[in-house]
Design an enzyme around this catalytic site. Structure first.
Site, PDB file in Angstrom:
ATOM      1  N   SER A 103       0.736 -10.366 -33.642  1.00 18.94           N
ATOM      2  CA  SER A 103      -0.406 -11.257 -33.391  1.00 18.94           C
ATOM      3  C   SER A 103      -1.638 -10.969 -34.238  1.00 18.94           C
ATOM      4  CB  SER A 103      -0.801 -11.203 -31.912  1.00 18.94           C
ATOM      5  OG  SER A 103       0.140 -11.902 -31.134  1.00 18.94           O
TER       6      SER A 103
ATOM      7  N   LYS B   5      -3.160 -13.775 -36.302  1.00 14.71           N
ATOM      8  CA  LYS B   5      -4.144 -14.745 -35.821  1.00 14.71           C
ATOM      9  C   LYS B   5      -5.521 -14.558 -36.447  1.00 14.71           C
ATOM     10  CE  LYS B   5      -1.456 -15.197 -31.614  1.00 14.71           C
ATOM     11  NZ  LYS B   5      -1.168 -14.610 -30.304  1.00 14.71           N
TER      12      LYS B   5
ATOM     13  N   SER C  34      -5.041 -14.052 -27.031  1.00 12.48           N
ATOM     14  CA  SER C  34      -3.887 -14.050 -27.942  1.00 12.48           C
ATOM     15  C   SER C  34      -2.953 -15.221 -27.663  1.00 12.48           C
ATOM     16  CB  SER C  34      -3.121 -12.715 -27.841  1.00 12.48           C
ATOM     17  OG  SER C  34      -2.288 -12.535 -28.965  1.00 12.48           O
TER      18      SER C  34
END
Length: 558
Positions: A133, A136, A191
């Site tokens: 993640s 991102k 997230s």
């Protein structure tokens, strides 16, 4: 009696007049051997130390790099693998002059200074790994650059479909609408995978088109081993990046004030609206942001996890006016947080950031006045070099700018401008723009005045030579900020030894050439002929005397 005395005198003269070539060859042998021995003895210790260190590092890196370790029940033992990775080599530690960094269990890690881009810590920082993640960061960066915070984002079926069961999300349903600012909070704090997809559709019309934009932006930021396939970091074999590339992306992320604020949010409250009916709180999983793991000066960051990527983390922190960015890939919880804290402590405790303008006397070519009244014999039109006010370098603790070496690359337009690159040992620690000035004002490339292009080239050449001489001088003799002079005795002795070795070799080559030239060969043959003829100094010159010795002289007179 006369004949015997004459022969004795001839032998003596022959011995005294032997040609010099017989003594040439061994003349400089002792000097060469001594110089070689001295040079080797001066450098043997560090060379052996480097060999032993390299062998140790190679042995450590071969222990378990990439090796799967199984536990007693046959499952993969991730903690044992992380522990084994602590013995892997750390590339930044290979420079013996560089402050030695801590051993960590992450597969890849990078600690970078945000102002200069200088790498303070490097452990496999260019190895391609799964980012999870932390992807991102790029998604939010592009969204902030392309969209207004008050724009709205609507959840589509295409945005929710790729997010499988158990993947990180904030419970958005198809048709729900939130603002871009709320979407950024949802991505960075919660997230949210589905929100990342929805933002991508808002920017580019489709997820695939947005991914292409992500890869293009990565190249613009200087990423060299990054390839994105998803907007959120859900696993794909072709979705990868490196610790160094993540630091470059994070640098651009935190340069955006809005993203820097959102990226350092411990929790966020979603309130119900007409287009989003739920009221809920999001809590950030980044323990350095929430304070669960203490760390001074945290500016924000992003966590990440998949079963293959393991724990990943990107964080920025600022102390004493210096900003550092840390990326850690493939670590086990909670050590991604402790690794980051240890790396930040290492960076802030061992380095400082300083301006070079007005402090680097080895590069500033301000002509010193020779007269005590302050007037320069060069007049008021002297051209000088000046360093840009924005030029900064990273200096290890206990060192100063005088301990750095500099290399100048001049502009190809003969303007005299250029870039100064500073190094500490073998590590680049910063750059600064170099500008040619006259009377305190920059000299443009076309500002040649009454001088010709040839004159400009000669002036620039002399300045370059002057710089090389000063750089060579400062390689051995340095002065710190307090005026204390330091002399690098070891390097100076090695240089002197090598100089004498080269000088001896040149002299030997010259002697060798002189010995085997044609005139020398002729003289050598002449002396051999004279020896065979048993004469004094020349076969023809003493022919009559030789005839007298063998009893023919008296007959020739008759």
């Amino acid at each position: 009696m006369i004949s015997g005395r004459l022969f004795t005198t001839a032998d003596t003269i022959r011995q005294k007049r032997q040609p010099s070539y017989r003594k040439v060859k061994p003349t400089f042998l002792f000097a060469v051997l001594f110089s070689v021995f001295f040079a080797l003895s001066s450098s043997m210790h560090p060379v052996m130390a480097d060999v032993e260190e390299s062998a140790s590092a190679a042995k450590s890196s071969a222990v378990a790099e990439g090796e799967t370790i199984l536990s007693a029940d046959g499952t993969e033992d991730y903690n044992a693998e992380a522990e084994a990775r602590k013995s892997e080599s750390i590339q930044s530690n290979e420079d013996s002059m560089w402050p030695q960094g801590p051993a960590i269990g992450a597969e890849g890690a990078c600690l970078m200074n945000a102002e200069t881009g200088v790498i303070l810590y490097n452990k496999n920082m260019d190895e391609a790994l799964y980012p999870a993640s932390t992807t991102k960061l790029m998604t939010c960066l592009i969204a902030a650059e392309k969209l207004d915070l008050t724009d709205t984002v609507t959840m589509s079926e295409a945005a929710l479909a790729p997010v499988g069961e158990g993947a990180s999300n904030i419970g958005m349903d198809v048709g729900e609408t939130i603002t871009v600012e709320q979407a950024l909070y949802g991505i960075m704090v919660g997230s949210a995978n589905e929100v990342a997809n929805a933002v991508a559709e808002k920017v580019s019309g489709s997820i695939d088109a947005f991914v292409d934009l992500m890869n293009e932006r990565a190249v613009e930021l200087g990423c060299t081993n990054t390839h994105f396939v998803t907007t959120n970091g859900l696993h794909d074999d072709n979705h990868y990046t490196t610790a160094h590339d993540l630091c470059l992306i994070a640098k651009a992320f935190f340069e955006n004030d809005t993203l820097a604020r959102i990226g350092n949010t411990p929790s966020y409250h979603f309130t119900a609206t007409a287009t989003q009916p739920d009221d809920f709180y999001l809590t950030n999983k980044h323990q350095l942001i929430t304070g669960e793991t203490p760390c001074d000066g945290v500016l924000g960051g992003k966590t990440g996890y998949t079963s293959l990527a393991r724990e990943t983390l990107v964080t920025a922190a600022e102390r004493n006016g210096m900003t550092l960015i840390c990326a850690v890939l493939k670590e086990e919880s909670p050590y991604q947080f402790t690794d980051t804290v240890n790396l930040f402590d290492y960076g802030f405790n061992n380095f400082s950031c300083t301006d070079v303008a007005g402090k680097d006397s080895s590069v500033n070519f301000y002509d010193k006045p020779f007269l005590s009244n302050g007037k320069s014999p060069f007049g008021n039109n002297t051209e000088t070099f000046s360093l840009s006010e924005t030029g900064t370098v990273i200096v290890p603790a206990g060192s100063s700018i005088s301990d750095l070496t500099s290399n100048i690359e001049y502009a190809s337009d003969n303007s005299g401008n250029g870039t100064v690159t500073y190094s500490y040992g073998n590590t680049v620690v910063g750059t600064a723009d170099l500008t040619l000035t006259k009377n305190g004002a920059p000299v443009s490339a076309d500002d040649s005045g009454t001088t010709t292009e040839e004159d400009n080239k000669k002036t620039l050449f002399l300045k370059v030579v002057k710089n090389k001489i000063r750089a060579f001088y400062h390689r051995f003799i340095k002065t710190n900020d307090t005026g204390t002079i330091f002399i690098d005795i070891r390097s100076l002795l090695i240089f002197i030894s090598l100089f004498f070795v080269c000088l001896s070799c040149v002299i030997m080559i010259i002697s060798y050439i002189d010995y085997y030239t044609r005139p020398q060969r002729i003289r050598k043959k002449r002396w051999k002929r004279n020896e065979q003829a048993d004469s004094i100094g020349g076969y023809r010159r003493f022919h009559s005397m030789d005839s007298m010795d063998d009893g023919t002289h008296s007959n020739n007179n008759n």
